[in-house]
Scaffold this motif. Sequence first.
Motif, PDB file in Angstrom:
ATOM      1  N   THR A 160       0.812  -1.220   0.000  1.00 21.13           N
ATOM      2  CA  THR A 160       0.000   0.000   0.000  1.00 21.13           C
ATOM      3  C   THR A 160       0.845   1.269   0.000  1.00 21.13           C
ATOM      4  OG1 THR A 160      -1.862  -1.073   1.108  1.00 21.13           O
ATOM      5  CG2 THR A 160      -1.704   1.321   1.320  1.00 21.13           C
ATOM      6  N   CYS A 161       1.826   1.345   0.897  1.00 20.82           N
ATOM      7  CA  CYS A 161       2.490   2.617   1.170  1.00 20.82           C
ATOM      8  C   CYS A 161       3.078   3.257  -0.070  1.00 20.82           C
ATOM      9  CB  CYS A 161       3.562   2.429   2.237  1.00 20.82           C
ATOM     10  SG  CYS A 161       4.416   3.967   2.663  1.00 20.82           S
ATOM     11  N   VAL A 162       3.926   2.527  -0.757  1.00 31.20           N
ATOM     12  CA  VAL A 162       4.622   3.131  -1.889  1.00 31.20           C
ATOM     13  C   VAL A 162       3.714   3.280  -3.106  1.00 31.20           C
ATOM     14  CG1 VAL A 162       5.529   0.987  -2.909  1.00 31.20           C
ATOM     15  CG2 VAL A 162       6.817   3.131  -3.137  1.00 31.20           C
ATOM     16  N   ASN A 163       2.737   2.407  -3.268  1.00 30.89           N
ATOM     17  CA  ASN A 163       1.932   2.393  -4.489  1.00 30.89           C
ATOM     18  C   ASN A 163       0.687   3.269  -4.428  1.00 30.89           C
ATOM     19  OD1 ASN A 163       3.378   0.464  -6.229  1.00 30.89           O
ATOM     20  ND2 ASN A 163       2.925  -1.008  -4.607  1.00 30.89           N
ATOM     21  N   ILE A 164      -0.075   3.141  -3.355  1.00 27.24           N
ATOM     22  CA  ILE A 164      -1.384   3.817  -3.318  1.00 27.24           C
ATOM     23  C   ILE A 164      -1.646   4.525  -1.999  1.00 27.24           C
ATOM     24  CG2 ILE A 164      -2.469   2.294  -5.009  1.00 27.24           C
ATOM     25  CD1 ILE A 164      -3.632   0.676  -2.677  1.00 27.24           C
ATOM     26  N   GLY A 165      -0.639   4.629  -1.136  1.00 25.00           N
ATOM     27  CA  GLY A 165      -0.852   5.209   0.186  1.00 25.00           C
ATOM     28  C   GLY A 165       0.053   6.383   0.475  1.00 25.00           C
ATOM     29  N   CYS A 166       1.024   6.152   1.352  1.00 26.27           N
ATOM     30  CA  CYS A 166       1.856   7.240   1.879  1.00 26.27           C
ATOM     31  C   CYS A 166       2.522   8.072   0.793  1.00 26.27           C
ATOM     32  CB  CYS A 166       2.943   6.678   2.802  1.00 26.27           C
ATOM     33  SG  CYS A 166       2.415   5.372   3.898  1.00 26.27           S
ATOM     34  N   VAL A 167       3.263   7.416  -0.082  1.00 23.01           N
ATOM     35  CA  VAL A 167       4.072   8.154  -1.057  1.00 23.01           C
ATOM     36  C   VAL A 167       3.218   8.988  -2.012  1.00 23.01           C
ATOM     37  CG1 VAL A 167       5.692   7.913  -2.978  1.00 23.01           C
ATOM     38  CG2 VAL A 167       6.039   6.601  -0.880  1.00 23.01           C
ATOM     39  N   PRO A 168       2.245   8.401  -2.720  1.00 17.03           N
ATOM     40  CA  PRO A 168       1.465   9.234  -3.640  1.00 17.03           C
ATOM     41  C   PRO A 168       0.645  10.307  -2.948  1.00 17.03           C
ATOM     42  CG  PRO A 168       0.540   7.020  -3.490  1.00 17.03           C
ATOM     43  CD  PRO A 168       1.863   6.979  -2.807  1.00 17.03           C
ATOM     44  N   SER A 169       0.073   9.998  -1.790  1.00 17.69           N
ATOM     45  CA  SER A 169      -0.759  11.003  -1.126  1.00 17.69           C
ATOM     46  C   SER A 169       0.071  12.162  -0.595  1.00 17.69           C
ATOM     47  CB  SER A 169      -1.573  10.371   0.001  1.00 17.69           C
ATOM     48  OG  SER A 169      -0.743   9.896   1.039  1.00 17.69           O
ATOM     49  N   LYS A 170       1.254  11.867  -0.063  1.00 12.76           N
ATOM     50  CA  LYS A 170       2.054  12.942   0.544  1.00 12.76           C
ATOM     51  C   LYS A 170       2.675  13.861  -0.502  1.00 12.76           C
ATOM     52  CE  LYS A 170       0.901  10.901   4.276  1.00 12.76           C
ATOM     53  NZ  LYS A 170      -0.323  10.070   4.220  1.00 12.76           N
ATOM     54  N   THR A 171       3.058  13.298  -1.644  1.00 11.08           N
ATOM     55  CA  THR A 171       3.591  14.187  -2.674  1.00 11.08           C
ATOM     56  C   THR A 171       2.502  15.099  -3.228  1.00 11.08           C
ATOM     57  OG1 THR A 171       5.021  14.314  -4.609  1.00 11.08           O
ATOM     58  CG2 THR A 171       3.328  12.593  -4.648  1.00 11.08           C
ATOM     59  N   LEU A 172       1.285  14.583  -3.370  1.00 11.37           N
ATOM     60  CA  LEU A 172       0.175  15.430  -3.824  1.00 11.37           C
ATOM     61  C   LEU A 172      -0.243  16.422  -2.733  1.00 11.37           C
ATOM     62  CD1 LEU A 172      -2.042  12.897  -5.814  1.00 11.37           C
ATOM     63  CD2 LEU A 172      -0.592  14.710  -6.733  1.00 11.37           C
ATOM     64  N   LEU A 173      -0.162  16.013  -1.483  1.00 11.71           N
ATOM     65  CA  LEU A 173      -0.461  16.949  -0.394  1.00 11.71           C
ATOM     66  C   LEU A 173       0.490  18.137  -0.421  1.00 11.71           C
ATOM     67  CD1 LEU A 173      -1.269  14.501   2.527  1.00 11.71           C
ATOM     68  CD2 LEU A 173      -2.703  16.432   1.843  1.00 11.71           C
ATOM     69  N   ARG A 174       1.752  17.854  -0.712  1.00 11.12           N
ATOM     70  CA  ARG A 174       2.727  18.948  -0.799  1.00 11.12           C
ATOM     71  C   ARG A 174       2.357  19.892  -1.936  1.00 11.12           C
ATOM     72  NH1 ARG A 174       5.522  22.700   1.599  1.00 11.12           N
ATOM     73  NH2 ARG A 174       7.519  23.159   0.604  1.00 11.12           N
ATOM     74  N   ALA A 175       1.932  19.340  -3.059  1.00  8.36           N
ATOM     75  CA  ALA A 175       1.499  20.173  -4.179  1.00  8.36           C
ATOM     76  C   ALA A 175       0.311  21.039  -3.774  1.00  8.36           C
ATOM     77  CB  ALA A 175       1.141  19.296  -5.376  1.00  8.36           C
ATOM     78  N   GLY A 176      -0.628  20.439  -3.050  1.00 10.04           N
ATOM     79  CA  GLY A 176      -1.784  21.197  -2.600  1.00 10.04           C
ATOM     80  C   GLY A 176      -1.406  22.332  -1.659  1.00 10.04           C
ATOM     81  N   GLU A 177      -0.457  22.078  -0.753  1.00 12.30           N
ATOM     82  CA  GLU A 177      -0.008  23.119   0.172  1.00 12.30           C
ATOM     83  C   GLU A 177       0.586  24.299  -0.592  1.00 12.30           C
ATOM     84  OE1 GLU A 177       2.786  21.347   2.795  1.00 12.30           O
ATOM     85  OE2 GLU A 177       1.327  20.008   3.733  1.00 12.30           O
ATOM     86  N   ILE A 178       1.415  23.996  -1.591  1.00 13.81           N
ATOM     87  CA  ILE A 178       2.047  25.062  -2.372  1.00 13.81           C
ATOM     88  C   ILE A 178       0.989  25.883  -3.109  1.00 13.81           C
ATOM     89  CG2 ILE A 178       3.534  25.494  -4.370  1.00 13.81           C
ATOM     90  CD1 ILE A 178       5.235  23.123  -3.412  1.00 13.81           C
ATOM     91  N   ASN A 179       0.007  25.199  -3.657  1.00 16.98           N
ATOM     92  CA  ASN A 179      -1.061  25.914  -4.354  1.00 16.98           C
ATOM     93  C   ASN A 179      -1.847  26.807  -3.402  1.00 16.98           C
ATOM     94  OD1 ASN A 179      -2.630  26.189  -6.938  1.00 16.98           O
ATOM     95  ND2 ASN A 179      -4.284  25.421  -5.642  1.00 16.98           N
ATOM     96  N   HIS A 180      -2.134  26.280  -2.208  1.00 16.88           N
ATOM     97  CA  HIS A 180      -2.891  27.059  -1.221  1.00 16.88           C
ATOM     98  C   HIS A 180      -2.118  28.290  -0.775  1.00 16.88           C
ATOM     99  CE1 HIS A 180      -5.556  27.919   2.131  1.00 16.88           C
ATOM    100  NE2 HIS A 180      -4.506  27.897   2.943  1.00 16.88           N
TER     101      HIS A 180
END
Length: 548
Positions: free
Chosen positions: A123-143
């Motif tokens: 889960t973590c590397v494929n569909i959990g921690c890694v993909p969600s956290k990199t997109l969360l960082r993108a969202g923070e920058i946009n905000h």
Amino acid sequence: MKKYRIHVQGMTCSGCEEHVATALESIGAVNIEASFRRNEATFELPDDVDIKTAQKAINEAQYQSGDAEVLEPHDAPVLGDEGDYDYDFLIIGSGGAAFSAAIQAVEYGAKVAIIERGTVGGTCVNIGCVPSKTLLRAGEINHIAKSNAFLGLATSAGTVDLEQLVKQKDELVTEMREQKYEHLIGEYGFELIRGEAKFVDEKTIEVGGRKLTAKRFLIATGARPSVPDIQGLKDVEYLTSTSLLDLKQLPKTLAVIGSGYIAMELGQLFHNLGSKVTLLQRSPRILKEYDPEISEAVTKAITEQGMNLITGVTYERIEASGNLKQVHISVYGEKKIIEAEQLLIATGRKPNTETLNLRAANVNIGTKGEIIVDDFLITSNPRIYAAGDVTMGPQFVYVAAYQGRIAADNAIGGLEKKVNLEAVPGVTFTSPSIATVGLTEEQAKAKGYEVKTSVLPLDSVPRALVNRETTGLFKLVADSKSLKVLGVHIVAENAGDVIYAATLAVKFGLTVEDLRDSLAPYLTMAEGLKLAALTLNKDVSKLSCCAG
């Protein structure tokens, strides 16, 4: 000789450990290990010495002995087992627990194989921690680009190209999966077997029509999103935490059923990217397992950011209306309809055990389908171990990896390592982030502690002031007698980075005074730990900078 473990209260330092060991030596105990951090002692006694004699010796040394347990000797290391087997260790699953166990088992010289029916890495590397956290960082920058707290800065954000973000996310996932999982198979020399694993009997599994035997097995098949039974849900298109991260088009509106850490993170992600998000929660407050102060701080933060939070929800039905999904709810008797382009179901996870044919292996499962294990990660079949999310313990990849390593030590190395999850840090990567370790105030009281707490508002932390982000807090839970730190709970920027120091404090029995006496670098969020310790008996708002 019999080996025992006994709970010991009153030890506070290494000197106490020596006193307990001396007391046990005086009655003939050998191989003594006393730990004030774990509040226990393990030792061996001659067969003619009763355990009550040991308990009496500990009490006479001015410590309090608790219940004792006999540590049954495990089998000899599995490599010494007789019999003709295809493998020493067969591992079902290929995530954090599986790879940690495989690497550890190989170091014992075992012949190891991992069985995977889908994508390697779990889960973590494929569909959990890694993909969600990199997109969360993108969202923070946009905000931040759209809205910042500093006068004189003119920042702005354009239209979000979600397809490009997801493509970049997928490239990162592929790279990390290759580096941290696939390449390690050849590096360590264990085998990868593709296919669905099913137990035939207690020592045999079948994969793609091929029957394989092993001296020991590890089940590390993880978990997947759980979908609640809500009328009409099965008839509409909905998203889970997996499919949401593959969207190519940003929805104008998103309704989220659930408000645990997955719902919170992904809801805020899409809010920060520009969607209008509504969080729906059954209970009266979000994060109900946390201390109320944490729940209140997070509620305040997400409300200030413009997310719509509805608590106390009863779900009546869900239906489609054109391109929209309609969630019909009742909130304390008042009926409402929430409409959204996309609907995310984030109501927890369920273990992947249905296809394993565990009955044939005499492996017991719990009411949620989770595999039941003891403190050594052994199932009801002593040949078979289980680790990670499939046991429904703390759902963190670092816990899974820790358990996988212990399972290999016990299954292959013949050790007697117990899992200790008393100081597991947890982080929710929202903004502000949420980080906790140890006991909540309620949990500490339920365990019989007389509790002393301190709650430090984030506007008392200099780092938060200069960041102009002051919604949040630090909370310490301590034993009122010894001032030993029992739990730390934080809502703040970079809380996840701070919580490791708090984890060490809880794990190694540090006191509030230890935190007070330690130097904390000024203008870091970690300074909040020291300020929270000072708050127990001082008004930190009346201290000069660094005066603690």
